[in-house]
Design a protein around this motif. Structure first.
Motif, PDB file in Angstrom:
ATOM      1  N   PHE A   7      -3.330 -11.387   8.062  1.00  0.00           N
ATOM      2  CA  PHE A   7      -2.002 -11.529   8.682  1.00  0.00           C
ATOM      3  C   PHE A   7      -0.732 -11.792   7.424  1.00  0.00           C
ATOM      4  CE2 PHE A   7      -3.802 -11.659  12.608  1.00  0.00           C
ATOM      5  CZ  PHE A   7      -2.774 -11.356  13.449  1.00  0.00           C
ATOM      6  N   LEU A   8      -1.156 -12.665   6.555  1.00  0.00           N
ATOM      7  CA  LEU A   8       0.033 -12.824   5.726  1.00  0.00           C
ATOM      8  C   LEU A   8       0.259 -11.514   4.923  1.00  0.00           C
ATOM      9  CD1 LEU A   8       1.662 -15.059   4.660  1.00  0.00           C
ATOM     10  CD2 LEU A   8      -0.037 -15.346   2.836  1.00  0.00           C
ATOM     11  N   LEU A   9      -0.582 -10.679   4.617  1.00  0.00           N
ATOM     12  CA  LEU A   9      -0.399  -9.225   4.034  1.00  0.00           C
ATOM     13  C   LEU A   9       0.337  -8.317   4.973  1.00  0.00           C
ATOM     14  CD1 LEU A   9      -3.916  -8.782   2.081  1.00  0.00           C
ATOM     15  CD2 LEU A   9      -1.394  -9.264   1.172  1.00  0.00           C
ATOM     16  N   PHE A  10      -0.188  -8.708   6.264  1.00  0.00           N
ATOM     17  CA  PHE A  10       0.653  -7.772   7.247  1.00  0.00           C
ATOM     18  C   PHE A  10       2.023  -8.103   7.197  1.00  0.00           C
ATOM     19  CE2 PHE A  10       2.203  -7.784  11.642  1.00  0.00           C
ATOM     20  CZ  PHE A  10       2.222  -6.142  11.863  1.00  0.00           C
ATOM     21  N   LEU A  11       2.350  -9.395   7.163  1.00  0.00           N
ATOM     22  CA  LEU A  11       3.785  -9.818   7.369  1.00  0.00           C
ATOM     23  C   LEU A  11       4.542  -9.617   6.197  1.00  0.00           C
ATOM     24  CD1 LEU A  11       3.326 -13.281   9.208  1.00  0.00           C
ATOM     25  CD2 LEU A  11       4.245 -11.101  10.397  1.00  0.00           C
ATOM     26  N   LEU A  12       3.729  -9.397   5.041  1.00  0.00           N
ATOM     27  CA  LEU A  12       4.516  -8.852   3.933  1.00  0.00           C
ATOM     28  C   LEU A  12       4.779  -7.780   3.786  1.00  0.00           C
ATOM     29  CD1 LEU A  12       5.334  -9.638   0.974  1.00  0.00           C
ATOM     30  CD2 LEU A  12       2.962  -9.035   0.008  1.00  0.00           C
TER      31      LEU A  12
END
Length: 337
Positions: free
Chosen positions: A27-32
């Protein structure tokens, strides 16, 4: 370097936590990715079309809680669903309403601030061999802060007349509130940067400092779990008082001292359940019935994706703001207050 066998043992011993760490990273990568696309969207208009156009990702509205609060007020008062930042209203409504069953799962599974805070705390543990405890007297002083912040924002929205909230939603400022948020971080002030540095330093020493004491969004979601349909129960007869449950709790809840965990800070991360060495001593229950340790996280994500899918199918996800309107608003963003 840790061996492959070590990782296999960890996966077998605490599969939910390993899964949670992976989901947090995804999710952190997605939000990035969302952030990069949003920046490109912004730059297209800021450069007056000199850079290629990229569709605005609706997910960015999840970072607009004030706008979503206003929209929630209007929705409850009139039945009209916000068309300016609809995704923000969908997400806020789900995270707070869903907390009745899922507790603060958002905080421990997908919140980027929560994820980064946890990672910083783990780094602090590696550097100092432990995370430090906030003195009890200071916990009592700090705990009300996030609820006072929440009360301030809720009070501001509640006091405002419905027609005022409707007017706010349709004002240019609200329409580009996501752009305002972006430019705040692109040109962050000395105070803002200093605040972030202080939060990082505090998180190095004290586990999840921001989430535990300062986050009004988490406090709002926590209110959704006040009905306590889902809760952790400890079997006092089989408990050995090893305190492992308390030691692994990111919210520092004294799990080993209570029969039922009713604390609003519980994020349903299941760390305590997996840490307990005695079978069936610590269990999650829903409507007073024991459920699998996977029930809350799996149900949360099933509901999460179903709600988003439904919102997209019914036209409650994408903004109605047109390309032509963005073309006018974004270059003037700095002048809109």
């Amino acid at each position: 370097m840790k061996s492959k066998n070590w990782y296999k043992k960890q996966l077998k011993r605490k599969p939910v936590q390993i899964t949670r760490y992976v989901v947090q990273a995804v999710f952190l990568l997605f939000l990035l990715y969302v952030g990069i696309r949003f920046y490109k969207f912004y730059m297209h208009f800021e450069t007056l079309g000199e850079t290629s156009f990229v569709e605005r990702p609706a997910a960015v509205e999840g970072f607009l809680p004030i706008s979503a609060l206003m929209a929630l007020k209007v929705w409850l008062a009139t039945g009209d669903f916000d068309v300016i930042h609809p995704a923000g209203l969908v997400l806020l409504s789900f995270f707070v309403g869903g907390a009745i069953i899922f507790r603060r799962s958002f905080c421990s599974w997908i919140c980027p601030v929560g994820t980064i805070s946890e990672w910083i705390s783990r780094l602090g543990k590696k550097l100092f061999k432990r995370n430090f405890e906030v003195p009890t007297w200071l916990v009592w002083l700090l705990t009300p802060i996030k609820y006072l912040l929440l009360l301030f924002f809720l009070g501001m929205v509640i006091v405002m007349p419905t027609y005022g909230a409707i007017a706010f939603l349709n004002e240019p400022y609200n329409k580009i509130s996501d752009i305002k948020m972006l430019t705040f971080f692109l040109d962050i002030s000395g105070f803002g940067l200093g605040f972030l540095i202080v939060m990082v330093m505090l998180s190095l020493f004290f586990r999840n400092f921001w989430c535990r004491f300062l986050c009004p969004y988490g406090a709002f979601i926590g209110l959704g779990s006040i009905y306590r349909i889902s809760k952790l129960r400890r079997n006092e007869k089989t408990c050995t008082n090893c305190e492992m449950c308390t030691k692994v709790c990111p919210s520092r809840i004294k799990v080993h001292k209570v029969e039922t965990v009713n604390n609003l800070n519980c994020t349903a991360c299941m760390a305590c359940v997996e840490a307990c060495p005695v079978k069936d001593t610590l269990n999650m229950t829903v409507a007073n019935k024991k459920v699998s340790k996977w029930f809350i996280p799996v149900s949360f994500f099933v509901a999460f994706f179903l709600i988003i899918g439904y919102a997209k199918l019914t036209g409650h996800w994408e903004t109605i703001i047109s390309y032509e309107e963005w073309k006018i608003l974004i270059p003037e963003a700095n002048n809109i207050d």
